[in-house]
Design an enzyme around this catalytic site. Structure first.
Site, PDB file in Angstrom:
ATOM      1  N   ARG A 127       0.807  -1.251   0.000  1.00  0.00           N
ATOM      2  CA  ARG A 127       0.000   0.000   0.000  1.00  0.00           C
ATOM      3  C   ARG A 127       0.826   1.281   0.000  1.00  0.00           C
ATOM      4  NH1 ARG A 127      -2.996  -3.244   3.444  1.00  0.00           N
ATOM      5  NH2 ARG A 127      -4.812  -4.108   2.378  1.00  0.00           N
ATOM      6  N   LYS A 149       2.969  10.845 -11.761  1.00  0.00           N
ATOM      7  CA  LYS A 149       2.244   9.838 -12.545  1.00  0.00           C
ATOM      8  C   LYS A 149       3.131   8.611 -12.672  1.00  0.00           C
ATOM      9  CE  LYS A 149      -0.918  12.226 -15.653  1.00  0.00           C
ATOM     10  NZ  LYS A 149      -1.213  12.488 -17.079  1.00  0.00           N
ATOM     11  N   GLU A 191       9.426  16.268 -25.593  1.00  0.00           N
ATOM     12  CA  GLU A 191       8.718  16.885 -24.459  1.00  0.00           C
ATOM     13  C   GLU A 191       9.129  18.356 -24.316  1.00  0.00           C
ATOM     14  OE1 GLU A 191       6.318  15.136 -23.234  1.00  0.00           O
ATOM     15  OE2 GLU A 191       6.882  13.020 -23.350  1.00  0.00           O
ATOM     16  N   LYS A 233       6.489  22.324 -15.588  1.00  0.00           N
ATOM     17  CA  LYS A 233       5.716  21.161 -15.137  1.00  0.00           C
ATOM     18  C   LYS A 233       5.250  21.370 -13.699  1.00  0.00           C
ATOM     19  CE  LYS A 233       4.825  16.378 -15.352  1.00  0.00           C
ATOM     20  NZ  LYS A 233       5.067  15.106 -15.956  1.00  0.00           N
ATOM     21  N   GLU A 243      -5.017  15.756 -12.643  1.00  0.00           N
ATOM     22  CA  GLU A 243      -5.507  15.930 -14.021  1.00  0.00           C
ATOM     23  C   GLU A 243      -7.029  16.032 -14.119  1.00  0.00           C
ATOM     24  OE1 GLU A 243      -3.168  13.902 -17.039  1.00  0.00           O
ATOM     25  OE2 GLU A 243      -4.907  13.909 -18.358  1.00  0.00           O
ATOM     26  N   ARG A 247      -3.938  19.998 -16.192  1.00  0.00           N
ATOM     27  CA  ARG A 247      -2.832  19.057 -16.438  1.00  0.00           C
ATOM     28  C   ARG A 247      -2.985  18.322 -17.769  1.00  0.00           C
ATOM     29  NH1 ARG A 247       0.375  15.107 -12.165  1.00  0.00           N
ATOM     30  NH2 ARG A 247       1.796  14.262 -13.719  1.00  0.00           N
ATOM     31  N   ASN A 251      -0.723  16.548 -22.386  1.00  0.00           N
ATOM     32  CA  ASN A 251      -0.919  15.439 -23.330  1.00  0.00           C
ATOM     33  C   ASN A 251      -0.901  15.896 -24.785  1.00  0.00           C
ATOM     34  OD1 ASN A 251      -1.237  13.375 -21.383  1.00  0.00           O
ATOM     35  ND2 ASN A 251      -3.235  14.246 -20.890  1.00  0.00           N
ATOM     36  N   HIS A 254       0.136  13.562 -27.622  1.00  0.00           N
ATOM     37  CA  HIS A 254       0.153  12.196 -27.093  1.00  0.00           C
ATOM     38  C   HIS A 254      -0.994  11.333 -27.612  1.00  0.00           C
ATOM     39  CE1 HIS A 254       3.199  13.908 -24.524  1.00  0.00           C
ATOM     40  NE2 HIS A 254       3.377  12.789 -23.850  1.00  0.00           N
ATOM     41  N   HIS A 258       0.633   8.188 -28.891  1.00  0.00           N
ATOM     42  CA  HIS A 258       0.435   6.854 -28.289  1.00  0.00           C
ATOM     43  C   HIS A 258      -0.062   5.850 -29.329  1.00  0.00           C
ATOM     44  CE1 HIS A 258       0.050   8.256 -23.798  1.00  0.00           C
ATOM     45  NE2 HIS A 258       1.298   8.256 -24.235  1.00  0.00           N
ATOM     46  N   HIS A 271       8.884   6.603 -27.457  1.00  0.00           N
ATOM     47  CA  HIS A 271       7.827   7.493 -26.965  1.00  0.00           C
ATOM     48  C   HIS A 271       8.020   8.947 -27.429  1.00  0.00           C
ATOM     49  CE1 HIS A 271       4.766   9.115 -24.301  1.00  0.00           C
ATOM     50  NE2 HIS A 271       5.670   9.989 -23.863  1.00  0.00           N
TER      51      HIS A 271
HETATM   52  P1  NAD Z   1      13.659   4.730 -21.359  1.00  0.00           P
HETATM   53  O1  NAD Z   1      13.424   4.729 -19.906  1.00  0.00           O
HETATM   54  O2  NAD Z   1      13.332   3.516 -22.135  1.00  0.00           O
HETATM   55  O3  NAD Z   1      15.166   5.150 -21.632  1.00  0.00           O
HETATM   56  C1  NAD Z   1      15.630   5.193 -22.937  1.00  0.00           C
HETATM   57  C2  NAD Z   1      16.873   4.315 -23.147  1.00  0.00           C
HETATM   58  O4  NAD Z   1      18.008   4.999 -22.606  1.00  0.00           O
HETATM   59  C3  NAD Z   1      16.817   2.978 -22.434  1.00  0.00           C
HETATM   60  O5  NAD Z   1      17.420   2.021 -23.272  1.00  0.00           O
HETATM   61  C4  NAD Z   1      17.685   3.196 -21.195  1.00  0.00           C
HETATM   62  O6  NAD Z   1      18.265   2.003 -20.746  1.00  0.00           O
HETATM   63  C5  NAD Z   1      18.716   4.136 -21.722  1.00  0.00           C
HETATM   64  N1  NAD Z   1      19.342   5.038 -20.752  1.00  0.00           N
HETATM   65  C6  NAD Z   1      18.768   5.651 -19.704  1.00  0.00           C
HETATM   66  N2  NAD Z   1      19.617   6.538 -19.154  1.00  0.00           N
HETATM   67  C7  NAD Z   1      20.769   6.454 -19.853  1.00  0.00           C
HETATM   68  C8  NAD Z   1      22.015   7.140 -19.791  1.00  0.00           C
HETATM   69  N3  NAD Z   1      22.208   8.136 -18.919  1.00  0.00           N
HETATM   70  N4  NAD Z   1      22.987   6.798 -20.660  1.00  0.00           N
HETATM   71  C9  NAD Z   1      22.772   5.831 -21.604  1.00  0.00           C
HETATM   72  N5  NAD Z   1      21.606   5.180 -21.738  1.00  0.00           N
HETATM   73  C10 NAD Z   1      20.609   5.496 -20.872  1.00  0.00           C
HETATM   74  O7  NAD Z   1      12.822   5.910 -22.070  1.00  0.00           O
HETATM   75  P2  NAD Z   1      12.504   7.419 -21.704  1.00  0.00           P
HETATM   76  O8  NAD Z   1      12.422   8.117 -23.000  1.00  0.00           O
HETATM   77  O9  NAD Z   1      13.379   7.953 -20.637  1.00  0.00           O
HETATM   78  O10 NAD Z   1      11.038   7.317 -21.073  1.00  0.00           O
HETATM   79  C11 NAD Z   1       9.939   6.918 -21.842  1.00  0.00           C
HETATM   80  C12 NAD Z   1       8.839   6.497 -20.910  1.00  0.00           C
HETATM   81  O11 NAD Z   1       8.429   7.592 -20.089  1.00  0.00           O
HETATM   82  C13 NAD Z   1       7.579   6.023 -21.633  1.00  0.00           C
HETATM   83  O12 NAD Z   1       7.149   4.824 -21.072  1.00  0.00           O
HETATM   84  C14 NAD Z   1       6.560   7.113 -21.343  1.00  0.00           C
HETATM   85  O13 NAD Z   1       5.247   6.634 -21.322  1.00  0.00           O
HETATM   86  C15 NAD Z   1       7.020   7.594 -20.000  1.00  0.00           C
HETATM   87  N6  NAD Z   1       6.576   8.950 -19.647  1.00  0.00           N
HETATM   88  C16 NAD Z   1       6.009   9.132 -18.446  1.00  0.00           C
HETATM   89  C17 NAD Z   1       5.607  10.390 -18.054  1.00  0.00           C
HETATM   90  C18 NAD Z   1       5.044  10.601 -16.680  1.00  0.00           C
HETATM   91  O14 NAD Z   1       4.589  11.704 -16.383  1.00  0.00           O
HETATM   92  N7  NAD Z   1       5.072   9.615 -15.823  1.00  0.00           N
HETATM   93  C19 NAD Z   1       5.794  11.484 -18.916  1.00  0.00           C
HETATM   94  C20 NAD Z   1       6.393  11.267 -20.145  1.00  0.00           C
HETATM   95  C21 NAD Z   1       6.782   9.985 -20.515  1.00  0.00           C
HETATM   96  N1  GLY Z   2       3.393  13.744 -18.936  1.00  0.00           N
HETATM   97  C1  GLY Z   2       2.003  13.928 -18.617  1.00  0.00           C
HETATM   98  C2  GLY Z   2       1.765  14.306 -17.197  1.00  0.00           C
HETATM   99  O1  GLY Z   2       2.626  14.253 -16.364  1.00  0.00           O
HETATM  100  O2  GLY Z   2       0.659  14.653 -16.860  1.00  0.00           O
END
Ligand code: NAD
Ligand code: GLY
Length: 368
Positions: A127, A149, A191, A233, A243, A247, A251, A254, A258, A271
């Site tokens: 939890r 999120k 982004e 942000k 949201e 917020r 998107n 997106h 997506h 992404h």
């Molecule tokens: P990721 O986490 O897959 O990282 C990208 C690649 O870079 C991976 O292969 C990772 O191993 C590698 N990597 C990470 N740090 C590194 C470094 N310093 N040096 C070398 N390699 C490195 O992808 P991302 O683009 O960071 O994140 C995408 C994800 O984020 C998606 O799932 C998306 O839905 C999510 N997201 C979430 C939010 C939120 O608000 N929670 C917002 C935007 C995106």
């Molecule tokens: N990246 C979308 C959010 O944080 O709301």
């Protein structure tokens, strides 16, 4: 210890869940000190992936141990497919076998995939556990590590299972971006461009030169992008944490993004790349429904096209629309978009006719 002036501190004001984002160079070795300052329990588990672990895990574990923490790690394979219930279950099992209790903190060390998954574990295991974000990609530093999120994907849609679970602090070490491949810088730029379009025309105007510098891994530019995007942000999240309204503007790009990402099985487009293409298409939609003018549409188009992007694989229009109907903004199966009115201002979710969406996808040669 780095000079405190060399660390940029941005606060996310959320009442009792208020937390800082700390941005600076060479900060990983400060993880232990900062964890102590923020009252992190003595026992902590660092979740990271197979690419990040060899680069940065030893420094984080060493720093935690130096400050008296009992630190262990869980290393998962890299990639979006890991944001799954199957992976989450494996991690729950590892935590249970280690007898991790409610006084165990989860530290996410990696990109948005690790951050979303580890945050989901922290939100749900027994939890809820204390949670820290140590983002190491541009995308996670400018966006995903902030705002709470967390979640995983479902075969029917991205980020469909999740929670809001704020971190106790975010530690964004800009030096870690030096090891990022160019393609991952591009993802983060998706982004970054988003923030310019939705909130800040002046920031957008400065982006053209900044994008080229960021692609060369210029530290000053990357640090400025991270600080400016985190400020924006924080502004949005502090006004609408769950949201209910504002917020949703985060998107932009997106809804189509997506759908493109899913159509490629989360493999052909990453992404951030999908979001860049999504913003381009959604700006075209905005023009066709008469919201944005031609000159502003071209400025957004030109900026996005200045970023190196892989082509969009063609897929069926029906499939793309089906995914868009399942989008979280589309509660009644009508497809809604965040549409730019001009650079710096966007609509809240706005219904658009499916015929018009299909036409734009076909004109871009993304669908048949
Ligand atoms: P990721 O986490 O897959 O990282 C990208 C690649 O870079 C991976 O292969 C990772 O191993 C590698 N990597 C990470 N740090 C590194 C470094 N310093 N040096 C070398 N390699 C490195 O992808 P991302 O683009 O960071 O994140 C995408 C994800 O984020 C998606 O799932 C998306 O839905 C999510 N997201 C979430 C939010 C939120 O608000 N929670 C917002 C935007 C995106
Ligand atoms: N990246 C979308 C959010 O944080 O709301």
């Amino acid at each position: 210890m780095p000079n405190s002036k060399s660390v940029t501190r941005i606060t996310v004001p959320l009442g009792e869940r208020t937390y800082p984002i700390l941005i600076g160079d060479d900060l990983l070795k400060e993880t232990g000190r900062l964890a102590k300052e923020h009252g992190i329990p003595r026992s902590c588990v660092v979740i990271t992936d197979t690419n990040v672990a060899p680069l940065y895990l030893p420094a984080v574990i060493k720093s935690l141990q130096r400050h008296g923490f009992e630190a262990s790690s869980i290393v998962i394979p890299a990639g979006e497919v890991q944001k799954s219930l199957r992976r989450a279950e494996k991690i729950y099992t590892q935590l249970l076998r280690r007898r991790a209790g409610r006084r165990t903190a989860i530290i996410a060390l990696g990109g948005g995939v690790v951050g979303d998954l580890a945050g989901f574990i922290a939100a749900t295991y027994q939890r809820g556990l204390p949670f820290v974000q140590v983002p190491t990609t541009l995308l996670s530093q400018v966006d995903s590590s902030v705002g709470g999120k967390v979640g995983i994907n479902h075969p029917l849609g991205k980020n469909m299972i999740g929670a809001f679970h704020q971190p106790l602090f975010v530690l964004a070490d800009i030096s870690t971006l030096q090891t990022l491949p160019e393609r991952e810088i591009v993802c983060g730029l998706g982004e970054v461009v988003k923030y310019g379009v939705i909130l800040d025309a002046a920031f957008f105007s400065r982006l053209q030169g900044g994008i080229q510098a960021a692609l060369r891994h210029d530290t000053k530019t990357l640090r400025r992008f991270v600080a400016e995007c985190c400020t924006m942000k924080s502004f949005v999240v502090s006004r609408d944490e769950r949201e209910d309204g504002l917020r949703s503007i985060l998107n932009f790009g997106h809804t189509i993004g997506h759908a493109l990402e899913k159509a490629g099985g989360y493999r052909s487009l990453k992404h951030g790349e999908a979001v860049l293409w999504g913003m381009l298409a959604e700006t075209m939609i905005s023009r066709r429904v008469g919201l944005i003018d031609r000159e502003q549409e071209f400025r957004i188009y030109d900026l996005i096209r200045s970023v190196p992007l892989p082509e969009v694989p063609r897929s069926s229009s029906a499939q793309l629309l089906r995914t868009m109907r399942n989008d979280k903004k589309s509660t009644d199966a009508q497809i809604r978009f965040i549409l730019p009115r001009s650079i710096g201002t966007v609509t809240l979710p706005t219904v658009v006719e499916e015929k018009l969406i299909s036409r734009v996808l076909r004109d871009l040669s993304w669908s048949y």
